[in-house]
Scaffold this active site. Structure first.
Site, PDB file in Angstrom:
ATOM      1  N   LYS A  30       0.857  -1.207   0.000  1.00  0.00           N
ATOM      2  CA  LYS A  30       0.000   0.000   0.000  1.00  0.00           C
ATOM      3  C   LYS A  30       0.889   1.251   0.000  1.00  0.00           C
ATOM      4  O   LYS A  30       1.930   1.253   0.626  1.00  0.00           O
ATOM      5  CB  LYS A  30      -0.908  -0.013   1.237  1.00  0.00           C
ATOM      6  CG  LYS A  30      -2.061  -1.001   1.128  1.00  0.00           C
ATOM      7  CD  LYS A  30      -3.376  -0.369   1.626  1.00  0.00           C
ATOM      8  CE  LYS A  30      -4.603  -1.072   1.089  1.00  0.00           C
ATOM      9  NZ  LYS A  30      -4.878  -2.350   1.761  1.00  0.00           N
TER      10      LYS A  30
ATOM     11  N   LYS B 163       6.944   1.581   3.937  1.00  0.00           N
ATOM     12  CA  LYS B 163       6.661   2.558   4.989  1.00  0.00           C
ATOM     13  C   LYS B 163       5.261   2.418   5.586  1.00  0.00           C
ATOM     14  O   LYS B 163       5.016   2.808   6.720  1.00  0.00           O
ATOM     15  CB  LYS B 163       6.799   3.983   4.427  1.00  0.00           C
ATOM     16  CG  LYS B 163       8.209   4.353   4.018  1.00  0.00           C
ATOM     17  CD  LYS B 163       9.039   4.807   5.196  1.00  0.00           C
ATOM     18  CE  LYS B 163      10.387   5.353   4.747  1.00  0.00           C
ATOM     19  NZ  LYS B 163      11.225   5.731   5.911  1.00  0.00           N
TER      20      LYS B 163
ATOM     21  N   SER C 199       8.683  14.447   2.783  1.00  0.00           N
ATOM     22  CA  SER C 199       8.154  14.640   1.431  1.00  0.00           C
ATOM     23  C   SER C 199       8.276  13.326   0.667  1.00  0.00           C
ATOM     24  O   SER C 199       8.149  13.292  -0.542  1.00  0.00           O
ATOM     25  CB  SER C 199       8.899  15.769   0.711  1.00  0.00           C
ATOM     26  OG  SER C 199      10.281  15.511   0.737  1.00  0.00           O
TER      27      SER C 199
ATOM     28  N   ASN D  20       7.951   8.705   0.994  1.00  0.00           N
ATOM     29  CA  ASN D  20       6.959   7.648   1.145  1.00  0.00           C
ATOM     30  C   ASN D  20       6.329   7.619   2.537  1.00  0.00           C
ATOM     31  O   ASN D  20       5.185   7.188   2.693  1.00  0.00           O
ATOM     32  CB  ASN D  20       7.605   6.286   0.848  1.00  0.00           C
ATOM     33  CG  ASN D  20       7.987   6.147  -0.626  1.00  0.00           C
ATOM     34  OD1 ASN D  20       7.364   6.744  -1.493  1.00  0.00           O
ATOM     35  ND2 ASN D  20       9.016   5.351  -0.897  1.00  0.00           N
TER      36      ASN D  20
ATOM     37  N   GLN E 153       3.067   9.671   2.658  1.00  0.00           N
ATOM     38  CA  GLN E 153       1.902   8.965   2.121  1.00  0.00           C
ATOM     39  C   GLN E 153       1.448   7.865   3.062  1.00  0.00           C
ATOM     40  O   GLN E 153       0.252   7.625   3.221  1.00  0.00           O
ATOM     41  CB  GLN E 153       2.240   8.347   0.756  1.00  0.00           C
ATOM     42  CG  GLN E 153       2.560   9.389  -0.314  1.00  0.00           C
ATOM     43  CD  GLN E 153       2.852   8.744  -1.669  1.00  0.00           C
ATOM     44  OE1 GLN E 153       2.076   7.926  -2.152  1.00  0.00           O
ATOM     45  NE2 GLN E 153       3.957   9.106  -2.273  1.00  0.00           N
TER      46      GLN E 153
ATOM     47  N   ASP F 222      20.382 -17.695   3.505  1.00  0.00           N
ATOM     48  CA  ASP F 222      21.697 -17.562   4.127  1.00  0.00           C
ATOM     49  C   ASP F 222      22.002 -16.106   4.477  1.00  0.00           C
ATOM     50  O   ASP F 222      22.732 -15.815   5.425  1.00  0.00           O
ATOM     51  CB  ASP F 222      22.785 -18.070   3.160  1.00  0.00           C
ATOM     52  CG  ASP F 222      22.571 -19.513   2.767  1.00  0.00           C
ATOM     53  OD1 ASP F 222      22.597 -20.374   3.664  1.00  0.00           O
ATOM     54  OD2 ASP F 222      22.352 -19.786   1.565  1.00  0.00           O
TER      55      ASP F 222
ATOM     56  N   GLY G 159      15.242   2.565   9.773  1.00  0.00           N
ATOM     57  CA  GLY G 159      14.058   1.900  10.332  1.00  0.00           C
ATOM     58  C   GLY G 159      13.834   0.521   9.729  1.00  0.00           C
ATOM     59  O   GLY G 159      13.615  -0.460  10.448  1.00  0.00           O
TER      60      GLY G 159
ATOM     61  N   ALA H  97      25.936   8.659   0.154  1.00  0.00           N
ATOM     62  CA  ALA H  97      25.207   8.878   1.419  1.00  0.00           C
ATOM     63  C   ALA H  97      25.565   7.735   2.349  1.00  0.00           C
ATOM     64  O   ALA H  97      24.721   6.983   2.800  1.00  0.00           O
ATOM     65  CB  ALA H  97      23.700   8.936   1.175  1.00  0.00           C
TER      66      ALA H  97
END
Lengths: 316, 316
Positions: free
Chosen positions: B49, B54, B79, B81, B84, B173, B183, B209
């Protein structure tokens, strides 16, 4: 088998392709259910080997050849999914495939066929040149020609998709598929009416390539007049065999606009997160544009393939 | 629950989201198996969904609120996922959601959140302005803030994806997931190590990053230095909670280049016919670029989401 295939042929085909073709998943979408007020079941042939249902028919036909015939090679002419399907199915059976393609075929299609180990013979981009090149190779090598749709073994193979769908969702009220040459539609109609005689079997076509619609209305094969629909898998005319089957087993044929096709192709990408080619969107547009009364019904849709040039998307 | 979640919390989360979140399918790909010499299992959260994992965490957190708290509203700033996910999970629980978004957020993201019935409050595109707007709304309404990752209920919810994957493929494995705020990685690690203590749990990050990689090496949280990776879901830094969990439960973190991310995102589209967002490709690139020895192994990959702007594809 050279006559009209029966459901028994489709069951044989299902056994033959088992373990070679994927049993593709059936997806649902709350977005499309809400939009239509129906319950839609999408049979995902875009996840099939070579990215299209065509592998089912090609494998069913090629795997039945005697070893003597197989060794003489396989041949077809196509620049679409059937070419890749014949190339891979031949390779899997240990046979050599030759694909006759127009010299202006997209390089991405040429490479895909080559990746499956087939030999490509280029011809001029006319029906005459294509036929001449094909005939010449057959007369030298004795290769077996696999027609993309007007072939009973190919039709039986394509029918295995609807068989799987109805085994997973037995209480479908309606099943709908797009019509190009009519191989998928024919196999779908035979399988569906045999498994569930009261099911409604529908075909969908682009308005710009509505030869099956016109043939169905006229009672005789009408040629394609234009070849500029975005649904590139549906630009061919019906064959003698597929016309006969569709005339006898399909309840109705509906047509949709180019705008709807692009809109619904994009909606599927955005909402279902799966890649479908334009031809796939044609039956969906028929449902969304209200061409068919499906409110409260369970509707099966064959999603035919997912081979798209990612550099040239229709909404750019 | 405000401390580190346990596997028992993940099991509770799984019960809570059942019937509300999708049990997403697990796909395989002969192309990627051949490429890697391993057996890969793709857990498709792009079919979840709102198009991303998320939703699991947001629904698990929001559905536990007392009705009194819920009626005061839900708030988050995002801003991506998570915005939403909070919008839809709030709506499904009958609560009002407010999403604080930067005024330069892409219109497609703004519309998606609005479609799920949330109120949007725009702020300047700075961390200070975002925090100020959020705090002001909380102080007036008493709304509950749902952090995108540094929240035990959110982490427990994200862990349900790995739980489902290991229930379907118990003899993995290795399991690998991308790391943004951590998260998903935290929930994945807790679930995986609890179900199969000898499984290897890996995280993957873009080199541009690589804060989790550096934090993992240094033993203390290191900030993100740049925010220009194409993997827009992975631009955030770890939180105190997620860093602790990752430090204790993840076996290794590997990093990949931007070129590999785009290449493998495209390969998944072309070969698997499913739409994944750039962040999804990061663990796949780690496997394909030989960052991990997976030959002959069974490897689970969490595909995190499929929300992509189809007008702006990275290979154009």
């Amino acid at each position: 088998m050279s006559d009209i295939p029966t459901y028994s042929d489709i069951k044989e085909a299902a056994k033959r392709i088992q373990g070679f073709a994927h049993k593709t998943p059936v997806l649902q979408s709350s977005f499309f259910n809400q939009r239509t007020g129906a319950e839609l079941f999408f049979k995902c042939e875009n996840f099939q080997k070579v990215g299209a249902f065509k592998f089912r028919g090609a494998f069913n036909a090629i795997s039945q050849l005697t070893e003597d015939d197989g060794k003489k090679g396989i041949i077809t002419h196509s620049s679409g999914n059937h070419a890749q399907a014949v190339a891979l199915a031949s390779k899997m059976n240990g046979y050599k495939a030759t694909i006759v393609m127009p010299e202006n075929a997209p390089i991405v299609k040429v490479n895909a066929v080559r990746d499956y180990g087939a030999e490509i013979v280029f011809c001029e981009s006319t029906i005459e040149s294509r036929q001449e090149s094909t005939d010449q190779i057959i007369s030298t090598t004795g290769a077996t020609f696999i027609h993309p749709y007007n072939n009973a073994d190919v039709i039986a193979g394509q029918g295995t998709s609807a068989k799987e769908l109805l085994e997973e969702v037995p209480d479908l009220d309606i099943i709908i598929a797009p019509i190009g040459g009519g191989g998928l539609m024919s196999g779908t109609a035979i399988a569906s009416k045999s498994i569930k005689p009261d099911i409604k079997v529908l075909g969908a076509e682009p308005k710009l390539a509505d030869d099956a619609y016109r043939s169905f209305q006229a009672g005789s094969i009408q040629p394609v007049l234009r070849t500029d629909t975005i649904a590139d898998g549906l630009r061919t005319s019906l064959g003698s065999l597929t016309f006969q089957i569709i005339k006898d087993n399909v309840d109705d044929i509906v047509t949709v606009t180019e705008e709807s096709i692009v809109r619904d192709m994009r909606r599927v990408w955005e909402r279902m997160k799966i890649i479908i080619e334009p031809s796939c969107a044609v039956p969906i547009s028929a449902l969304l544009d209200g061409e068919v009364d499906i409110s409260g019904k369970k509707v099966g849709i064959i999603l035919t393939g997912g081979n798209v040039d990612l550099e040239n998307l229709p909404w750019k």
